[in-house]
Design an enzyme around this catalytic site. Structure first.
Site, mmCIF file in Angstrom:
data_model
loop_
_atom_site.group_PDB
_atom_site.id
_atom_site.type_symbol
_atom_site.label_atom_id
_atom_site.label_comp_id
_atom_site.label_asym_id
_atom_site.label_seq_id
_atom_site.Cartn_x
_atom_site.Cartn_y
_atom_site.Cartn_z
ATOM 1 N N GLU A 80 0.842 -1.200 0.000
ATOM 2 C CA GLU A 80 0.000 0.000 0.000
ATOM 3 C C GLU A 80 0.872 1.242 0.000
ATOM 4 O OE1 GLU A 80 -1.903 -2.100 3.209
ATOM 5 O OE2 GLU A 80 -1.388 -0.527 4.622
ATOM 6 N N LYS A 104 2.601 4.503 1.197
ATOM 7 C CA LYS A 104 2.871 5.032 2.538
ATOM 8 C C LYS A 104 2.443 6.496 2.536
ATOM 9 C CE LYS A 104 6.384 5.023 6.110
ATOM 10 N NZ LYS A 104 6.209 6.389 6.582
ATOM 11 N N ASP A 107 1.773 10.204 3.523
ATOM 12 C CA ASP A 107 2.603 11.119 4.289
ATOM 13 C C ASP A 107 1.712 12.175 4.921
ATOM 14 O OD1 ASP A 107 4.822 12.237 5.353
ATOM 15 O OD2 ASP A 107 5.548 13.140 3.498
ATOM 16 N N TYR A 126 -5.630 2.137 7.476
ATOM 17 C CA TYR A 126 -4.679 1.127 7.010
ATOM 18 C C TYR A 126 -4.398 0.019 8.020
ATOM 19 C CZ TYR A 126 -1.244 4.350 9.171
ATOM 20 O OH TYR A 126 -0.556 5.180 10.008
ATOM 21 N N LYS A 181 11.255 3.311 1.270
ATOM 22 C CA LYS A 181 11.234 4.773 1.204
ATOM 23 C C LYS A 181 11.556 5.271 -0.200
ATOM 24 C CE LYS A 181 11.247 6.990 4.817
ATOM 25 N NZ LYS A 181 10.263 7.518 5.757
ATOM 26 N N CYS A 195 8.895 47.049 -15.638
ATOM 27 C CA CYS A 195 8.844 45.716 -16.240
ATOM 28 C C CYS A 195 10.223 45.327 -16.773
ATOM 29 C CB CYS A 195 7.813 45.710 -17.364
ATOM 30 S SG CYS A 195 7.857 44.205 -18.343
ATOM 31 N N CYS A 214 9.736 45.336 -20.867
ATOM 32 C CA CYS A 214 9.398 46.517 -21.682
ATOM 33 C C CYS A 214 9.580 47.833 -20.934
ATOM 34 C CB CYS A 214 7.973 46.414 -22.207
ATOM 35 S SG CYS A 214 6.735 46.717 -20.930
ATOM 36 N N CYS A 254 2.908 44.249 -14.980
ATOM 37 C CA CYS A 254 3.441 45.194 -15.950
ATOM 38 C C CYS A 254 2.249 45.901 -16.574
ATOM 39 C CB CYS A 254 4.231 44.441 -17.012
ATOM 40 S SG CYS A 254 4.432 45.382 -18.530
ATOM 41 N N CYS A 275 3.961 45.311 -24.301
ATOM 42 C CA CYS A 275 5.053 44.545 -23.689
ATOM 43 C C CYS A 275 5.283 43.253 -24.468
ATOM 44 C CB CYS A 275 4.690 44.227 -22.235
ATOM 45 S SG CYS A 275 5.856 43.118 -21.436
HETATM 46 C C1 9MJ Z 1 0.932 4.645 5.955
HETATM 47 N N1 9MJ Z 1 1.568 5.635 6.592
HETATM 48 O O1 9MJ Z 1 0.381 4.852 4.886
HETATM 49 C C2 9MJ Z 1 1.049 1.789 8.016
HETATM 50 N N2 9MJ Z 1 0.881 3.359 6.591
HETATM 51 O O2 9MJ Z 1 0.930 -0.145 9.440
HETATM 52 C C3 9MJ Z 1 0.319 2.228 6.069
HETATM 53 N N3 9MJ Z 1 1.329 3.072 7.808
HETATM 54 C C4 9MJ Z 1 1.350 1.092 9.235
HETATM 55 N N4 9MJ Z 1 0.431 1.256 6.955
HETATM 56 C C5 9MJ Z 1 1.369 -0.512 10.656
HETATM 57 N N5 9MJ Z 1 -0.243 2.156 4.839
HETATM 58 C C6 9MJ Z 1 2.044 0.510 11.209
HETATM 59 C C7 9MJ Z 1 2.036 1.556 10.307
#
Ligand code: 9MJ
Length: 693
Positions: free
Chosen positions: A118, A120, A122, A230, A323, A417, A420, A435, A441
């Site tokens: 899946e 990750k 942020d 998740y 990562k 500008c 011009c 401008c 211009c």
């Molecule tokens: C994120 N951050 O998308 C977990 N996570 O599962 C997904 N984090 C996770 N799984 C167990 N898709 C600990 C963290």
């Protein structure tokens, strides 16, 4: 006090069910059903009834999402099961090692192991606790053992169910996931904050975390946050819920049924090759997802195997985070240049020491405007943090002031500008400096010509950027109308132009003279008048004369035209030089079919179309406007009655549903071809249709 009768009870139950369902469809399935106006109407009706009969209010009512008053602080809440972190893998070898480690411990062949992969996400991790199907508590990750109770804030997220759908959930359910913000929402929010002088966030993760920690839930409610689940958490201190499903992926499917949004990218793969392949595919797709991900989370899918593997120190043995390269990087601001856009807007552009950001070398970034430079407090020579995400232009998000060199220089915004030398103006209340040279211009002229000739405007084939530069440099073309005075003999003398290409261009110009009213309006390049607005204006007024004569109030009567766009239109058509250009274009022989309002051919009349997924060559709004101009209705969800589904990149549940129902599906290129054919008054090639379906 009034006692509610059975009819009122029924109405309340029905309104709540409809509103809950609308939220679920909109936020989880991505298939809106109610219009926003309908939703608001029903919510207001429910609020009215609840105001009259307060005894009917329940904590899980859709009216209670922004119920709480501001808090003094957030209570500390102990996590029943710690929210652990994941171990990382930084390359494919480390992924293969993870698979081998897991296989060795389980004493199975690595290639037989299934993994759930899946994105990750942020954002900000949170945990939600449900009791008897009702949301009881929402807590931040905190240090993993103790977080902050932010239930009132989490309740404002429409993707957080207040009440679970379905029935078979356990008495106590704990669901973990990530709160995120999409790029488009994040950019729009920051843009507003820049205009209003309120807090600008460096990235969506900070924006999500900051929004969740607002003491006043009404503020959180205004932030475009989304929760994606998740992980299901059990009571026995393991990662497993006491639910009779053998795999993690099946648990995710259950969560979807209970009303949670789960990543549509989730996939089950086999062995190290399956994982590596998934990571490569998602890496390629990363820029098109529309939200930040910092990698891939890989989990052993079999829950018994997860239990057997257990934990080491603070992280599970059954999962790993692969990562991706970071979306923010440090580099040096070497200089600032000022670019002049089509409407004269002057944008400061940071020239950077080249740096690789998430796989792409970046050497320019936008600094937006003068206020943004002041807000960042940035100077030439500074170390700066650059963010690049999706198709958003790279931005300077932060200055590392501790590393400022002694010879750092102030950035001086030009008063004239840079192209011009006309005066630069900044209107009261506007962040953008412009401008004042207009088409005098050369920079504005070039941009205006590029826009005029572009594919969606007059579509002048062969009139590229280099040629426009050459024509403007020689002063041969001052307004778009001058393009039509060019002869093959003039053109043949230009660099890289032979007689043949000169003749082709003259033919293309001749062809472009026959256009449509929406294209013509769009081609004029009026501020904030895109294709969809141009379509609406053409449909509303029917003729150019009627549009040009319209007063501000008439213009505001057009679909999607607010006071600002109306003012731009009104001003544009009252400038003598714009009227002259329009007259000259018409004198040069530009024509379009003048149709009475609503009499244009409508080959798609009576059809309902649906757009889904990411379109690359046009926005959804443009696609929608063009379909509507052809007579089609555009709906948010697929049904048996859908005439056609346009499936862009990463189309999800709508595509599956269309396939189930036997609704015809076409991809973006097919869609563009068909639109173009219909707009030319032809019917699309039927053999192409057969292949696509
Ligand atoms: C994120 N951050 O998308 C977990 N996570 O599962 C997904 N984090 C996770 N799984 C167990 N898709 C600990 C963290």
């Amino acid at each position: 006090m009034n006692q509610p009768d059975a009819k009122i009870h029924d109405e309340v139950a029905q309104l709540r069910a409809t509103l809950d369902d609308a939220n679920y469809r909109y936020y989880v399935l991505d298939e809106p059903q109610l219009t926003d106006a309908d939703y608001d109407l029903k919510l207001r009706r429910l609020q009215e009834i609840e105001a009259e009969y307060p005894a009917l209010v329940t904590p899980d009512s859709p009216t209670q999402r922004v119920g709480a008053s501001p808090a003094d602080g957030f209570p500390e809440v102990q996590h029943n099961v710690p929210m652990l972190s994941l171990n990382n893998a930084f390359d494919e070898d480390e992924l293969a090692e993870f698979v081998h480690r897991v296989a060795a411990r389980l004493e199975v062949e690595p290639d037989t192991l299934s993994f759930c992969c899946e994105p990750k996400l942020d954002g900000a991790a949170v945990s939600l606790v449900y009791r008897k199907g009702e949301l009881d508590a929402g807590v931040t990750r905190g240090d993993g053992h103790t977080g902050e109770g932010i239930t009132s804030n989490l309740k404002t997220l429409k993707s957080v169910p207040l009440k679970l759908r379905g029935k078979e959930w356990p008495e106590r359910l704990e669901v973990r996931g990530e709160v995120t913000m999409r790029h488009a929402d994040f950019e729009a929010m920051n843009e507003r904050a820049r205009e209003e002088g309120t807090k600008v966030f460096a990235n969506p993760r900070n924006a999500a975390a900051g929004s969740l920690r607002q003491l006043d839930p009404r503020i959180t409610d205004k932030r475009p946050l989304e929760f994606s689940a998740y992980q299901l958490v059990g009571q026995d201190m393991s990662s497993l819920a006491d639910i009779d499903t053998p795999t993690h992926s099946e648990q995710m499917a259950l969560l979807r049924e209970w009303g949670f949004r789960v990543s549509p990218e989730l996939d089950v793969v086999r062995g190290a090759t399956g994982i590596i392949d998934y990571c490569r595919r998602l890496g390629e797709k990363r820029d098109r997802l529309g939200y930040d991900i910092d990698g891939v989370v890989i989990k052993v899918d079999d829950l018994r195997a997860q239990r057997e593997l257990g934990f080491v120190a603070r992280a599970p043995r059954w999962a790993i985070a692969f990562k991706f390269p970071a979306q923010e990087q440090l580099t040096t601001l070497e200089d600032v240049e000022f670019q002049v856009g089509r409407t004269g807007a002057i944008t400061p552009v940071a020239r950077l020491a080249p740096v690789s950001v998430a796989g792409v070398t970046v050497s320019n970034a936008t600094l937006h405007n003068q206020d943004e430079i002041a807000r960042l407090g940035v100077k030439i020579g500074d170390r700066v943090s650059i963010r690049r995400a999706g198709d958003v232009i790279p931005q300077v998000v932060r200055v590392i002031e501790e590393e400022r060199p002694a010879d750092a220089r102030e950035i001086v915004f030009p008063e004239c500008c840079p192209v011009c030398e006309s005066q630069v103006e900044r209107l009261e209340g506007e962040a953008v400096a412009r401008c004042s040279g207009g088409l005098y211009c050369p920079a504005q002229r070039k941009e205006a010509l590029k826009h005029f000739a572009s594919r969606r405007a007059l579509d002048i084939e062969g009139l590229g950027v280099k040629l426009i530069d050459a024509l403007v440099a020689r002063d041969w073309v001052k307004t778009p109308a001058d393009l039509f005075t060019l002869t093959a003999a003039d053109l043949a003398g230009l660099p890289r132009m032979g007689e043949k290409s000169a003749a082709n261009l003259v033919a293309a110009l001749e062809k472009a003279k026959r256009t449509t009213l929406p294209r013509f309006i769009y081609a004029l390049g009026i501020r904030e008048v895109g294709e969809a607005t141009a379509n609406n204006l053409a449909r509303h007024f029917g003729t150019l004369e009627a549009l040009m004569a319209a007063e501000q109030a008439d213009l505001e009567g057009v679909e999607d035209v607010g006071p600002i766009v109306a003012a731009h239109l009104h001003t544009f058509f009252r400038q003598p030089h714009n009227r002259e250009t329009i007259d000259a274009l018409i004198a040069q022989g530009l024509t379009w079919q003048e149709e009475a309002v609503g009499e244009r051919p409508q080959p798609l009349a009576g059809e309902t179309w649906v757009l889904t997924g990411t379109l690359e060559q046009l926005t959804r709004d443009e696609g929608k406007a063009r379909l509507q101009a052809l007579g089609a209705k555009v709906a948010g969800s697929v049904s048996k009655k859908t005439a056609c589904l346009v499936a862009g990149e990463a189309a999800g549940s709508k595509l599956a549903k269309a396939n189930d129902l036997g609704v015809p599906v076409i991809d973006e290129s097919e869609f563009l071809e068909r639109l173009a054919a219909w707009e030319r008054g032809e019917s699309p090639d039927p053999t192409a249709n057969e292949e696509a379906e």
